[in-house]
Design a protein around this motif. Structure first.
Motif, PDB file in Angstrom:
ATOM      1  N   VAL A 239       0.851  -1.206   0.000  1.00  0.00           N
ATOM      2  CA  VAL A 239       0.000   0.000   0.000  1.00  0.00           C
ATOM      3  C   VAL A 239       0.878   1.245   0.000  1.00  0.00           C
ATOM      4  CG1 VAL A 239      -1.615   1.359   1.382  1.00  0.00           C
ATOM      5  CG2 VAL A 239      -1.993  -1.098   1.076  1.00  0.00           C
ATOM      6  N   PHE A 240       1.938   1.215   0.801  1.00  0.00           N
ATOM      7  CA  PHE A 240       2.880   2.344   0.833  1.00  0.00           C
ATOM      8  C   PHE A 240       3.508   2.555  -0.543  1.00  0.00           C
ATOM      9  CE2 PHE A 240       7.232   3.942   1.629  1.00  0.00           C
ATOM     10  CZ  PHE A 240       6.906   5.173   2.188  1.00  0.00           C
ATOM     11  N   SER A 241       3.856   1.446  -1.221  1.00  0.00           N
ATOM     12  CA  SER A 241       4.442   1.544  -2.562  1.00  0.00           C
ATOM     13  C   SER A 241       3.447   2.132  -3.560  1.00  0.00           C
ATOM     14  CB  SER A 241       4.887   0.155  -3.035  1.00  0.00           C
ATOM     15  OG  SER A 241       5.881  -0.367  -2.192  1.00  0.00           O
ATOM     16  N   ILE A 242       2.176   1.760  -3.416  1.00  0.00           N
ATOM     17  CA  ILE A 242       1.154   2.310  -4.321  1.00  0.00           C
ATOM     18  C   ILE A 242       0.973   3.806  -4.053  1.00  0.00           C
ATOM     19  CG2 ILE A 242      -1.309   2.235  -4.901  1.00  0.00           C
ATOM     20  CD1 ILE A 242      -1.172  -0.798  -4.424  1.00  0.00           C
ATOM     21  N   VAL A 243       1.067   4.200  -2.790  1.00  0.00           N
ATOM     22  CA  VAL A 243       1.013   5.629  -2.460  1.00  0.00           C
ATOM     23  C   VAL A 243       2.160   6.363  -3.152  1.00  0.00           C
ATOM     24  CG1 VAL A 243       1.254   7.323  -0.605  1.00  0.00           C
ATOM     25  CG2 VAL A 243      -0.200   5.318  -0.285  1.00  0.00           C
ATOM     26  N   ILE A 244       3.348   5.750  -3.127  1.00  0.00           N
ATOM     27  CA  ILE A 244       4.500   6.336  -3.814  1.00  0.00           C
ATOM     28  C   ILE A 244       4.216   6.455  -5.314  1.00  0.00           C
ATOM     29  CG2 ILE A 244       6.913   5.943  -4.472  1.00  0.00           C
ATOM     30  CD1 ILE A 244       7.361   4.710  -1.738  1.00  0.00           C
ATOM     31  N   LEU A 245       3.560   5.428  -5.882  1.00  0.00           N
ATOM     32  CA  LEU A 245       3.203   5.470  -7.301  1.00  0.00           C
ATOM     33  C   LEU A 245       2.308   6.666  -7.598  1.00  0.00           C
ATOM     34  CD1 LEU A 245       3.007   4.284 -10.165  1.00  0.00           C
ATOM     35  CD2 LEU A 245       1.113   2.870  -9.355  1.00  0.00           C
ATOM     36  N   PHE A 246       1.301   6.893  -6.752  1.00  0.00           N
ATOM     37  CA  PHE A 246       0.422   8.044  -6.966  1.00  0.00           C
ATOM     38  C   PHE A 246       1.184   9.359  -6.792  1.00  0.00           C
ATOM     39  CE2 PHE A 246      -2.957   4.920  -6.515  1.00  0.00           C
ATOM     40  CZ  PHE A 246      -3.887   5.369  -7.436  1.00  0.00           C
ATOM     41  N   LEU A 247       2.166   9.368  -5.885  1.00  0.00           N
ATOM     42  CA  LEU A 247       3.015  10.557  -5.759  1.00  0.00           C
ATOM     43  C   LEU A 247       3.859  10.741  -7.015  1.00  0.00           C
ATOM     44  CD1 LEU A 247       4.217  10.293  -2.042  1.00  0.00           C
ATOM     45  CD2 LEU A 247       2.574  11.919  -3.010  1.00  0.00           C
ATOM     46  N   PHE A 248       4.332   9.624  -7.618  1.00  0.00           N
ATOM     47  CA  PHE A 248       5.018   9.680  -8.912  1.00  0.00           C
ATOM     48  C   PHE A 248       4.139  10.382  -9.936  1.00  0.00           C
ATOM     49  CE2 PHE A 248       8.277   5.943  -9.121  1.00  0.00           C
ATOM     50  CZ  PHE A 248       9.119   6.660  -8.295  1.00  0.00           C
ATOM     51  N   ILE A 249       2.912   9.907 -10.021  1.00  0.00           N
ATOM     52  CA  ILE A 249       1.988  10.449 -11.030  1.00  0.00           C
ATOM     53  C   ILE A 249       1.784  11.942 -10.813  1.00  0.00           C
ATOM     54  CG2 ILE A 249      -0.379  10.356 -11.905  1.00  0.00           C
ATOM     55  CD1 ILE A 249      -0.369   7.362 -11.122  1.00  0.00           C
ATOM     56  N   TRP A 250       1.535  12.331  -9.555  1.00  0.00           N
ATOM     57  CA  TRP A 250       1.324  13.748  -9.254  1.00  0.00           C
ATOM     58  C   TRP A 250       2.579  14.566  -9.567  1.00  0.00           C
ATOM     59  CZ3 TRP A 250       3.882  16.696  -5.495  1.00  0.00           C
ATOM     60  CH2 TRP A 250       3.381  17.990  -5.325  1.00  0.00           C
ATOM     61  N   ALA A 251       3.755  14.016  -9.168  1.00  0.00           N
ATOM     62  CA  ALA A 251       5.006  14.750  -9.381  1.00  0.00           C
ATOM     63  C   ALA A 251       5.288  14.941 -10.863  1.00  0.00           C
ATOM     64  CB  ALA A 251       6.164  13.999  -8.715  1.00  0.00           C
ATOM     65  N   PHE A 252       5.127  13.874 -11.647  1.00  0.00           N
ATOM     66  CA  PHE A 252       5.431  13.979 -13.074  1.00  0.00           C
ATOM     67  C   PHE A 252       4.380  14.807 -13.809  1.00  0.00           C
ATOM     68  CE2 PHE A 252       7.970  10.045 -12.267  1.00  0.00           C
ATOM     69  CZ  PHE A 252       9.197  10.640 -12.511  1.00  0.00           C
ATOM     70  N   TYR A 253       3.154  14.761 -13.337  1.00  0.00           N
ATOM     71  CA  TYR A 253       2.116  15.626 -13.920  1.00  0.00           C
ATOM     72  C   TYR A 253       2.490  17.095 -13.701  1.00  0.00           C
ATOM     73  CZ  TYR A 253      -2.415  17.898 -14.556  1.00  0.00           C
ATOM     74  OH  TYR A 253      -3.429  18.725 -14.967  1.00  0.00           O
ATOM     75  N   THR A 254       2.977  17.392 -12.490  1.00  0.00           N
ATOM     76  CA  THR A 254       3.416  18.757 -12.188  1.00  0.00           C
ATOM     77  C   THR A 254       4.629  19.139 -13.029  1.00  0.00           C
ATOM     78  OG1 THR A 254       2.628  18.495  -9.905  1.00  0.00           O
ATOM     79  CG2 THR A 254       4.175  20.301 -10.342  1.00  0.00           C
ATOM     80  N   ILE A 255       5.597  18.210 -13.131  1.00  0.00           N
ATOM     81  CA  ILE A 255       6.799  18.470 -13.932  1.00  0.00           C
ATOM     82  C   ILE A 255       6.436  18.735 -15.384  1.00  0.00           C
ATOM     83  CG2 ILE A 255       8.890  17.393 -14.873  1.00  0.00           C
ATOM     84  CD1 ILE A 255       9.173  15.950 -12.158  1.00  0.00           C
ATOM     85  N   ILE A 256       5.553  17.897 -15.938  1.00  0.00           N
ATOM     86  CA  ILE A 256       5.165  18.045 -17.344  1.00  0.00           C
ATOM     87  C   ILE A 256       4.454  19.371 -17.570  1.00  0.00           C
ATOM     88  CG2 ILE A 256       3.628  17.129 -19.140  1.00  0.00           C
ATOM     89  CD1 ILE A 256       4.334  14.329 -18.071  1.00  0.00           C
ATOM     90  N   ASN A 257       3.577  19.747 -16.632  1.00  0.00           N
ATOM     91  CA  ASN A 257       2.894  21.042 -16.763  1.00  0.00           C
ATOM     92  C   ASN A 257       3.895  22.190 -16.740  1.00  0.00           C
ATOM     93  OD1 ASN A 257       0.321  20.079 -17.048  1.00  0.00           O
ATOM     94  ND2 ASN A 257      -0.198  20.227 -14.881  1.00  0.00           N
TER      95      ASN A 257
END
Length: 465
Positions: A239-257
């Motif tokens: 579950v912690f790893s999946i949370v990290i995955l969602f943080l990946f998604i948020w971080a890269f979405y921010t980076i791409i924007n």
């Protein structure tokens, strides 16, 4: 109730795999196959190169490598085989399993390394196969899907954990990963697709390094938690790893924007720059139009000046700046009466003195442009001579700005290679002789060498009006 959970688990597993393949297929198509490839061919690429293939190959090779290592160290092959049997949860309490339990961490570490390397290798091969220059984006797509694949791995469960709890956690895990896949595609892949049309270079490390680190550490850590702490801590870790995955998604979405915003700003800046160049070229043509025999003179001088800069190996920005200076070097002729500029006969001394005022006039005009103060260098000092006998300031040698010395030789070259009211353009040999003869007096001797190289390379004499 347990039968319902088992059936639901199967449905969710199938749903995850279908969503995985569909979004993976769409991601490759969206980012890298915009040239009308056949759908069947793209589907085949997806099936043959998706991370599941690397996952299966990495398991096989990790087992083979570890087996060879143990046999090389002198262990009996049957003992090694029993060791691998001991990995199974049903044999988790056997002496063989207990003896080799710590070694399994090494096995899963090897598997993580092989898996990560294979995913990177596949992405580069596919990137070249699809004939794209955005291999880093291909790599990122593969790595993110590989991370999701790793998190989807559901281990065997200890008997002390209730079946209902087990399947409930698996359902939540599958649902979370399906949501993650959809978010990756909609929030990240679609934005990456826009970048494939963009000339702005994206830093590969921003995207590639975090997923690579995740994949390298996930398998040994995940196995250790499961094997030494049990199923419940393992699920907490997952579950912690999946949370990290969602943080990946948020971080890269921010980076791409942020990258897109920067790209938009760069595009706007480039458009403004193009407009400024067009305005300067139009102004240069307007100035040259005062004399039909010098039409296009300023643009040619700007081009020759940039060629000299490039031959010298100066930075691109410096070459572009001197092009702008060349465009506006004669802007001061706006203040010279047309009858003097267009006089077909020889100018009187008084008229020549008026002509000699155009560098000062140009300097005063361009001094009002605060954003590019270097423009006035070419306007004021392009008629100075290396020996100090020029005008308006009679400075000499390296006291004359480099840009003005370059424009001076380009200006003289265009004057000799252009038609005038009193003569046709001079032959290439004569022009070369004049440049060589005036090297060190009218022209900077080092710059004259570069101009001579340009002349020598122009075997067809295309650099004339």
């Amino acid at each position: 109730m347990e039968e319902v959970l088992i059936a639901t688990k199967g449905i969710f597993n199938v749903a995850f795999y279908v969503v995985f393949l569909v979004t993976f297929y769409l991601s490759i198509k969206k980012c890298f196959l915009k040239d009308g490839k056949r759908r069947l061919k793209l589907a085949l690429i997806t099936l043959l190169t998706e991370p599941y293939m690397a996952f299966a190959i990495s398991i096989f090779f990790s087992i083979v490598i570890v087996t060879f290592v143990f046999v090389f160290l002198g262990y009996d092959l049957s003992t090694v085989i029993n060791m691998f049997k001991g990995f199974d949860s049903e044999h988790s309490s056997t002496p063989v399993a207990d003896e080799w339990r710590f070694t399994t961490v090494v096995i899963f570490s090897v598997m993580g390394i092989i898996y990560t390397v294979l995913v990177l290798l596949f992405s580069c091969i596919v990137g070249k196969w699809l004939k794209t220059h955005h291999v880093s984006l291909v790599t990122y797509v593969y790595l993110m899907y590989a991370v999701v694949l790793g998190l989807s791995d559901n281990k065997s469960v200890n008997s002390i954990v209730s079946t209902r709890f087990q399947y409930s956690m698996i359902l939540m895990n599958s649902l979370a990963l399906i949501v993650a896949l959809l978010l990756i595609y909609n929030l990240i892949i679609k934005e990456l697709a826009k970048m494939t049309d963009n000339t702005i270079v994206v830093n590969r490390r921003i995207f590639v390094v975090p997923p690579v680190i995740f994949l390298l550490f996930y398998y040994p850590v995940d196995y250790c938690v499961f094997e030494f702490a049990g199923y419940e801590p393992h699920m907490i870790a997952q579950v912690f790893s999946i949370v990290i995955l969602f943080l990946f998604i948020w971080a890269f979405y921010t980076i791409i924007n942020n990258i897109n915003a920067t790209n938009d700003a760069v595009v706007a800046k480039n458009e403004t720059k193009e407009l400024s160049v067009e305005v300067m070229e139009a102004l240069a043509n307007t100035i040259d139009a005062k004399d039909k025999y010098t039409n296009g003179h300023s643009i040619r001088v700007a081009q020759y000046s940039r060629m000299i800069c490039e031959k010298m190996g100066l930075p691109k920005e410096k070459c572009e700046n001197i092009y702008y200076m060349g465009l506006l070097h004669d802007i001061g002729k706006i203040g010279v009466p047309n009858e003097i500029i267009n006089k077909p006969a020889r100018l009187s001394d008084e008229e020549y003195e008026i002509i000699k005022t155009h560098p000062i006039i140009g300097y005063e005009i361009l001094s009002k442009i605060k954003s590019k103060p270097e423009l006035l260098k070419g306007a004021r000092w392009h008629h100075e001579r290396y020996d100090g006998k020029g005008y308006p300031d009679k400075i000499s040698g390296e006291d004359i700005p480099l840009e003005a010395r370059i424009i001076a030789i380009a200006d003289a070259y265009d004057a000799m290679t252009s038609n005038r009211s009193y003569r046709k353009y001079l032959s290439q040999d004569v022009v070369r002789q004049e440049i060589e003869k005036n090297s060190g007096t009218q022209f900077d001797p080092e710059l004259a060498k570069y101009m001579l190289k340009i002349i020598d390379e122009d075997t067809d004499y295309i650099y004339h009006e």
